[in-house]
Each structure stands twice: as C-alpha cells, then as structure tokens.
Scaffold this motif. Sequence first.
Motif, short mmCIF file in Angstrom:
data_model
loop_
_atom_site.label_atom_id
_atom_site.label_comp_id
_atom_site.label_asym_id
_atom_site.label_seq_id
_atom_site.Cartn_x
_atom_site.Cartn_y
_atom_site.Cartn_z
N THR A 44 -30.80 -0.76 -7.22
CA THR A 44 -31.98 -1.59 -6.91
C THR A 44 -31.89 -2.93 -7.62
OG1 THR A 44 -33.31 0.40 -6.62
CG2 THR A 44 -34.52 -1.64 -6.99
N GLN A 45 -31.48 -2.87 -8.88
CA GLN A 45 -31.35 -4.10 -9.67
C GLN A 45 -30.32 -5.05 -9.04
OE1 GLN A 45 -30.77 -2.88 -13.78
NE2 GLN A 45 -31.11 -4.98 -14.45
N THR A 60 -26.54 4.07 -10.78
CA THR A 60 -27.74 4.91 -10.65
C THR A 60 -28.63 4.24 -9.60
OG1 THR A 60 -28.96 3.63 -12.28
CG2 THR A 60 -27.64 5.48 -13.13
N PRO A 61 -29.62 4.98 -9.04
CA PRO A 61 -30.54 4.34 -8.08
C PRO A 61 -31.20 3.09 -8.66
CG PRO A 61 -30.85 6.72 -8.06
CD PRO A 61 -29.88 6.43 -9.16
N GLU A 62 -31.52 3.13 -9.96
CA GLU A 62 -32.16 1.96 -10.60
C GLU A 62 -31.19 0.78 -10.64
OE1 GLU A 62 -34.08 5.56 -11.37
OE2 GLU A 62 -32.04 5.08 -12.07
N GLU A 63 -29.94 1.07 -10.97
CA GLU A 63 -28.94 -0.01 -11.06
C GLU A 63 -28.67 -0.63 -9.68
OE1 GLU A 63 -26.26 1.45 -14.89
OE2 GLU A 63 -25.92 2.36 -12.93
N VAL A 113 -25.01 -5.95 -14.33
CA VAL A 113 -25.89 -4.77 -14.36
C VAL A 113 -25.20 -3.58 -15.01
CG1 VAL A 113 -27.11 -3.09 -12.89
CG2 VAL A 113 -27.19 -5.53 -12.33
N GLU A 169 -21.94 1.51 -1.71
CA GLU A 169 -22.58 0.53 -2.60
C GLU A 169 -22.48 -0.88 -2.00
OE1 GLU A 169 -21.24 -1.65 -6.72
OE2 GLU A 169 -21.05 0.53 -6.70
N GLN A 218 -31.73 -6.62 -5.93
CA GLN A 218 -32.69 -7.68 -6.26
C GLN A 218 -31.97 -8.96 -6.65
OE1 GLN A 218 -34.89 -5.54 -9.25
NE2 GLN A 218 -36.43 -4.78 -7.81
#
Length: 532
Positions: free
Chosen positions: A162-163, A157-160, A148, A195, A166
């Motif tokens: 989340t990725q 980042t928040p998106e990373e 990622v 994290e 997942q």
Amino acid sequence: MHVTTWLLLFLFLFPLPLPRQKPYDTIIKNGRVIDGTGNPWFYADVAIKDGKIAHVGRINATEADVVIDVGGKIVAPGFIDVHTHVEGDLEQIPTADNFVRMGVTTIVTGNCGFSRTNIAEYLSQLQQQGVSLNVATLVGHNSIRQSVMKSEKREPTPEELTQMQQRVEQAMKDGAVGFSTGLIYVPGSFAKTDEIIELARVACQHGGLYATHMRNEANQVDEAIKEALLIGEQAGCPVNISHFKISSKKRWGDSRVTTRLVADARRRGQQVTVDQYVYPASSTSLASILPDWVFDGGNEKAVERLKDPQTRAKIKQETIAQIKQSGFKDFSYAYVANYRPDPSLNGKNISQITKQIRGKAGVQEEAEQIMDMVIAGGASMVYHKMSEQDIEIILQQPFTMIASDAGVREPGRGRPHPRGNGNNPRVLAKYVRERKVISLEDAIRKMTSLPAQTFGFWDRGIIREGFAADLVVFDDQTVADKATFDDPHQYPVGIDHVLVNGQLVIQQGQHTGARAGQILFGPARQSSHPHH
C-alpha cells in the motif's frame, strides 16, 4: 513659438510611423523538411513565433529578424530520447551538451527502475536552475521499493505494498509520465510479477505507461518479454521495453523470435513499443555479473558474503556457470568504463586486468578479480555481448524507437559507452546512409513522432503549425558519430543547428549556453494544473 514647440506640434499632427512588428521571431529558409510522420521530405521554410512553429511553407525572409538559410539541408523535429539516466548529472551540467549536440531536444529519465522518489522536488529543482533541453521523468520501482523495504529479498507485506502504491500515485500526481522497472537490479530483481502489476496499475490509472528493463536479455529473453506483456495486460497499461537486445552469444539471431513476440502482441491489440541503442555492446555495473542474492540486504551484506570463503566459492561457481550458459568462455567481453579505485584500468577488459594484477589467466582467476573489484566499490562497465545482425533486425521494426541509455557526459571523464555522444548520428550515418537498413524518413520518425506519441508529448515530435519549435538542422550527407569505444568523448559532425522551444541551443555546431528546456509533466499533473 519656440522651435521645439513647433516640432512637437508637427509630430502630434503628423506622427512618425512606428517600426512594424515583424510577424515571426525566426525563419528557417530553404530546408528539406522531414516532418517526423515518416512522409517523404519536401522543400519549405519554417517560421517560429513565441517558441512555437507558426507557419510552414514559402515565407518571405523580411518577416523575421533572425533568418537561417540552411541551403537544402534537412530540417527535422528535435530528437526525443526516451531512455536516459540523468539524475545527478543535469544538476551539475544543465547544458547537457552531449545530448543537444546529437540533435536531442527532449529526454525521458527515471528509467530501469531508478528515479528520484520525490518527483515534485526534482522537477522543480530542474525548472528553477534551467536546462538546455526538455525533461520528463518516470518513477522507478527500485527506488520506491528501496525507500519502503530496503534491499530485502522477500515479498512486501500488505502495508508495504500500500505504501509503495501511494508513493507511485504521488509521483504520478507530481508529474511522472509512467512507472519503470529494472528487474536485473537489486532490489527490483527480488520482486515477483504480482507486485509489479499492482504498482504499474497505479501509474496506468493516472495515464502513465510501463517501461521495463526486463528480467533477462540473454537466454531467457522470451520469458522476460512474456512477463512484460503480462504486466501491461493485467495493469491495463501501454508497455515500452527498454534497450531491446539479445545479449547471449548462444541466442544471436533470435531477434527474429523476440520481435515477433512484440508484433504478435500488437496484433492482439496490446500497445507495445521498444527502444534501442545501435551498438553491439551494453553498459551497466560490474556487480550485475554476480548473482542477485549476493546483494540481499544491501552492499555491506554483499561485501560480507564476498569475504566469507565458503559463500565466495559459491558466488564464483554461479558467476562462471552463468557466463558459460551465455556462450562466452571468459570475461574478455567486459571492459571497464570507470573504476574509481584505479582509473588506470579504464578501457581494459577483465581478462587483461586479471593477467596484469594476478599474473594468471583463466576464467577462475577472472571471477576472483571481479569479486575483489566489487568489494573495492565496483565499476561501471561496457559489455561486448551483442551481434550486428540483431541490431539491424530490431531497428527495422515499425515499433522501435532510438534511445541512448546514457547520462550527461563530462568530457574526458572515464571511458564511457560511445552511445552518449553518438547514438542518433550513428543511426543516420551507418544504418541509413551506409547500410541502407531503414530510410532517412523512417529513422527520423523513430526519433520524433513515435516517442512523442508513446510518451504523450502531444505538441512535439512533428513539424506542424502550433507545435513546439523543437528543431534540428543537419546535413544528411555528412552527419556522423565520431565517438568510439576507445575514444568516446567526441561530439558528432554534420549537425548545424538545434532549437529548443524556438531558441537556438546549438548554432553553427556550437552550444550557445541557452537553457531553453521545459519540464514535460505527465497527464495526472497536467489535469490538476491545466496551465502546464
């Protein structure tokens, strides 16, 4: 009436009895059974049918086609090695000879934060080609983070995040048994505690555990243990601390302190276990000697930094300072296991290599030599940094499992750590028979029912009717490791037979070639595929 017709009429009226189907496939006769629970041994026969243990007790030898009379030798559950690194190896050597010859019938891979990122694909590949032992895998933080965020030293980042969550979730659904970290390795070393908690929580919600190669196993080992416990607590997760050790000379003897931290956590109601290999030397990469910031952005960036005179001077200074803090005056404890650019250096230590190549001695020159070798592609190493006393204190703890931290060994290749050929037999020979540090029954428990319980292999690790017929037969008087640091490619002695799911994989000390192993899927996949 024709003779043939008479014969047919006779057989119709008086049919010949069909040969009676024997109730069992295999019987192991006259064994001293150590059942894996820690209970004392007892005399019994063990009968196997369709890959499972069908009966334990007195059994008539006529009730199976295959009868193995073991003449009072030990019959134990197959050993479960919860800390291995076999990615890439099993595909090449599916017979995993070094493991099964040690009595190991089940392994857990994906440790130290490194695993395949596509767990479904990996497990399906192993299943299709067939392997000689049972395999389970963790999903690794380093591999997920790399996929990622590459090798960047920053927070996600928040998106990373989340990725990454997942990807961990998908891995659990595909059959991983938990989540692993390797916090001294890049990019895992760049991750903050928060994290890891967020990612471990996902694994735990799917029934997995958190297995960690901690941030420090030397001077700051206490802080590293506390971080591991905090992650488990916050994520609601059982914790297993990998290759538990003290690798700072200044801290030798402090295993009394570190094991107490684990015991105290258990008293507070936190599920924590540790695993251990029984050698006073570790094995990892040469690059791990250098500060982790060197590898921010990946290997190419690291090589740039090592070639830049100013940065190189700073790296050298930090590397030497770090080693002195651990109580070593130079790098003579660091032996090359495998150096591809020049295999003639295999088996020599950094001090010897430095004198040979640079014609000079001393820690300054040694640091230069290390940096040059990392630029040339690095090496796998064996580090003699631990004490025998700490090994014994850790081994005596009720929550310690035996694990090799090894891969599949290719005979004759490199000068790897001997644990890959000797770890389990070494416990039985040196620490049970010779040093009497623990009892034989407790040693077996640490290799069987404790790992099975910790990783959720509920039908393995104990000799019980209905359980998988993973079994090892050995002579407790002669079993011994033969692999040494100088000659690591030697198989142990005294292990006669190893059965995996009821099939003989080792017979009279020789590999039969059978690929009887199964994939052991984690609970999230089991619940969606009840037939596994």
